[in-house]
Write an enzyme that holds these catalytic residues in place. Structure first.
Site, short mmCIF file in Angstrom:
data_model
loop_
_atom_site.label_atom_id
_atom_site.label_comp_id
_atom_site.label_asym_id
_atom_site.label_seq_id
_atom_site.Cartn_x
_atom_site.Cartn_y
_atom_site.Cartn_z
N GLY A 1 47.01 38.92 40.11
CA GLY A 1 46.72 38.81 38.84
C GLY A 1 46.75 38.15 37.76
N ARG A 2 47.20 39.42 36.27
CA ARG A 2 48.05 38.53 35.20
C ARG A 2 49.78 38.69 35.22
NH1 ARG A 2 43.92 41.98 32.43
NH2 ARG A 2 44.23 43.86 33.55
N ILE A 3 50.52 40.28 36.25
CA ILE A 3 51.50 39.96 37.00
C ILE A 3 51.70 39.18 37.66
CG2 ILE A 3 53.44 41.06 37.37
CD1 ILE A 3 51.79 43.89 36.31
N ARG B 1 41.38 38.75 45.71
CA ARG B 1 39.81 39.36 46.78
C ARG B 1 38.67 38.06 46.19
NH1 ARG B 1 38.29 45.35 43.51
NH2 ARG B 1 39.81 43.68 42.19
N THR C 1 56.90 44.86 43.35
CA THR C 1 56.79 45.47 42.33
C THR C 1 56.23 46.28 41.90
OG1 THR C 1 56.36 43.33 41.35
CG2 THR C 1 58.73 43.78 41.43
N ARG D 1 53.37 48.78 43.48
CA ARG D 1 53.36 50.81 43.65
C ARG D 1 54.20 50.68 45.62
NH1 ARG D 1 53.46 51.04 38.85
NH2 ARG D 1 52.24 52.13 38.32
N GLU E 1 58.04 58.34 45.26
CA GLU E 1 59.49 58.19 44.02
C GLU E 1 59.30 59.54 43.35
OE1 GLU E 1 58.61 54.75 41.21
OE2 GLU E 1 57.82 53.99 42.89
N HIS F 1 62.59 51.59 39.79
CA HIS F 1 60.86 51.77 39.30
C HIS F 1 61.48 50.63 37.50
CE1 HIS F 1 56.23 52.54 39.14
NE2 HIS F 1 57.07 51.81 38.08
N ILE F 2 62.12 50.04 37.41
CA ILE F 2 62.28 49.35 36.37
C ILE F 2 61.98 47.80 35.41
CG2 ILE F 2 64.37 50.71 35.75
CD1 ILE F 2 65.97 47.30 36.56
C1 8YV Z 1 55.52 52.07 33.59
C2 8YV Z 1 54.62 50.69 35.62
O1 8YV Z 1 56.69 52.15 33.48
O2 8YV Z 1 53.22 49.93 33.89
C3 8YV Z 1 53.11 50.18 35.14
O3 8YV Z 1 52.31 50.04 35.97
O4 8YV Z 1 54.61 51.14 36.86
C4 8YV Z 1 56.14 50.57 34.44
O5 8YV Z 1 55.14 49.48 33.43
C5 8YV Z 1 55.06 53.67 34.07
O6 8YV Z 1 54.08 53.58 35.10
C6 8YV Z 1 56.06 54.81 33.85
O7 8YV Z 1 54.48 54.87 32.79
#
Ligand code: 8YV
Length: 322
Positions: free
Chosen positions: A159-161, A181, A239, A241, A270, A288-289
């Site tokens: 996807g975009r990321i 997919r 990065t 989930r 988490e 999760h940064i």
């Molecule tokens: C957020 C993320 O820090 O955008 C997302 O889906 O996982 C992170 O960028 C987190 O969801 C806080 O809302």
């Protein structure tokens, strides 16, 4: 009367200032997640809510609504903390913040690729604990890792990321293969090789990086049977989930050197991640940064505020989930 908006966590100052100009706003100055039971009690006073991934917005939450709440604007591209099925049933709008975090998450992906393959966790703690001076720097052994340049990166979820991570990885001459997919257009693929079947792609990957949303389809997409297809020198990056990885299977692969290393920013349960990860020298971990830059968090906060603004001013939403 101005619509009442609940902001569940601290968001960027400018976004807080902006939303207060238009609406009657309750901020969360303590910046602690509001427990689900408390959220359910207070949310019925509000017309809209700005949420974050830390809020549990479950079926139970929706079943307790009294009809006042109309919109949930999530600060985050992922919304697996929200029961979208219930939101649809109750006709509550949900918005998210796509695109503005692509670069930041791609940066974190590259950071993890480099850190895991070049043993940055081990090297950093050696210096920080003042143990460098006790080492015999053998030229062929001391902190020797694997090169990144020219290697193959497999992207799960283009996807975009995923596409932004691919673009950044090309700066290191990495070759890109991907599983998605659907096959992308030639333009979006930008030279990457498509695999409709993840199992055919994994043996080709020096690195594999997950960029899918958390769904029932992507749950444990990396498990014993897929991890075993990776080469022994492979590095796993996540990065997206935590739920995309079966922890027992990845930890077994790392402990028994079935793969080389992992670089993880996200975890199941988490922040109470599986403690076995902490004992592994070949696992580089972050809290999760992925999107945690000033610029990105401001853009995400502003987009959530703008979605609220558009909704109550009957303008098209910027990023509607349902
Ligand atoms: C957020 C993320 O820090 O955008 C997302 O889906 O996982 C992170 O960028 C987190 O969801 C806080 O809302």
């Amino acid at each position: 009367m101005r619509p009442k908006i609940l902001v569940s966590r601290k968001i960027s100052d400018l976004a807080e200032e902006k939303i207060q100009k238009e609406f009657e706003v309750t901020l969360n100055p303590k910046d602690e997640p509001i427990p689900e039971s408390d959220l359910i009690k207070i949310v019925n006073d509000y017309d809209g809510m700005i949420s974050t991934g830390f809020d549990k917005i479950t079926e139970n939450f929706f079943n307790n609504l009294n009809g006042k709440l109309k919109i949930i604007a999530q600060v985050g591209v992922g919304y697996d903390n929200i029961s979208i099925k219930s939101a649809k049933e109750k006709k509550i709008k949900v918005t998210n913040t796509p695109n503005v975090l692509n670069e930041a998450v791609a940066e974190t992906t590259i950071l993890l690729i480099l850190a895991a393959s070049r043993r940055i966790g081990e090297a950093y703690s050696l210096v920080k604990t003042d143990n460098w001076k006790n080492q015999k720097p053998d030229l062929t052994k001391f902190m020797i890792g694997n090169s990144v340049t020219g290697k193959t990166l497999g992207i799960i979820g283009m996807g975009r990321i995923g596409r932004m991570a691919a673009k950044s990885a090309k700066a290191f001459g990495m070759k890109i293969v991907y599983h998605n997919r659907n096959k992308l257009s030639d333009y979006q693929e930008d030279g990457a090789k498509y695999f409709s079947d993840i199992k055919s792609m994994l043996p080709e990957c020096d690195f594999v990086s997950i960029h899918t949303p958390a769904t029932s389809e992507t749950k444990h997409i990396l498990n014993a049977s897929t991890i075993n297809l990776l080469p022994k020198h492979a590095v796993v990056i996540n990065t997206s989930r935590g739920s995309t990885i079966n922890d027992d299977d990845l930890i077994d692969a790392l402990e028994n050197k079935k793969i080389y290393a992992a670089g993880l920013d996200v975890f199941n349960n988490e922040p109470n991640l599986d403690k076995r990860y902490l004992k592994l020298d070949n696992c580089f971990v972050l809290p999760h940064i992925g999107s945690a830059t000033h610029e990105t968090r401001l853009a995400m906060s502003m987009m959530a505020v703008d979605n609220i603004y558009c909704f109550f001013n009957k303008k098209p939403l910027i990023s509607e989930v349902v």
